[in-house]
Scaffold this active site. Sequence first.
Site: not given
Length: 210
Positions: A111, A176-177, A148, A67
């Site tokens: 999120h 909504q996002e 988050d 990563r």
Amino acid sequence: MGSIPIAVLISGRGSNLAAILDRIKRGELSARVELVVSNRAEAPGLRVAQEAGVRTFVATRREFGSREAQQRAILEELERVSPALVVLAGFDQVLVPFFVERFRGRIINVHPSLLPSFGGDMHGVERALDYGVKVTGCTVHFVDENVDSGPIILQAAVPVMEDDTVESLAARIREQEHHLLPLAIQLFAEGRLIVQGRRVRILDRVVSRS
Ligand code: GRF
């Protein structure tokens, strides 16, 4: 007002990316998407970017082995476009600390729950439904080293209906996002977000006198 250069990181569908591009096209968002990065070669969102003429960069973990190496490659690509803001729009990887450090205060994420409830993984909608909450929603927040957990910029509530499935609830949350994420980008572009500890103050629009 001029527009700010942004980069958008995705892993999947790219409906939030599409919403951002749409607002820009309609002249409602003072930003330009300079680069779309995906950690998945098959992400449908890559097509969304290409159809809008936006440059894309794919970096899979498999290709880079770790990563760290993968995100270093992404960082190098980002440096080339010097984004004022990095937008995580359905990016399903946790950012390594040196990435967060490099763009501290300039990375935001969307999120699908009302944080701090149901954060920490990609199953926020399913866990909210299973828990039995009557209201859930979405959150746009600044990104820090933890998952988050950064200061919250905007939230929208979405009621849970009796016959909701994960899919139906996720679809209403996504709607909504698609309002919230472009709005957060616009507030950032206008310099109206002030972080004070955990709280993000939203300054009133500055009216310039002519
Ligand atoms: C969104 O629900 C977002 O909250 C979550 O991943 C989803 C991405 O959807 N982080 P899309 O790829 O933008 O359609």
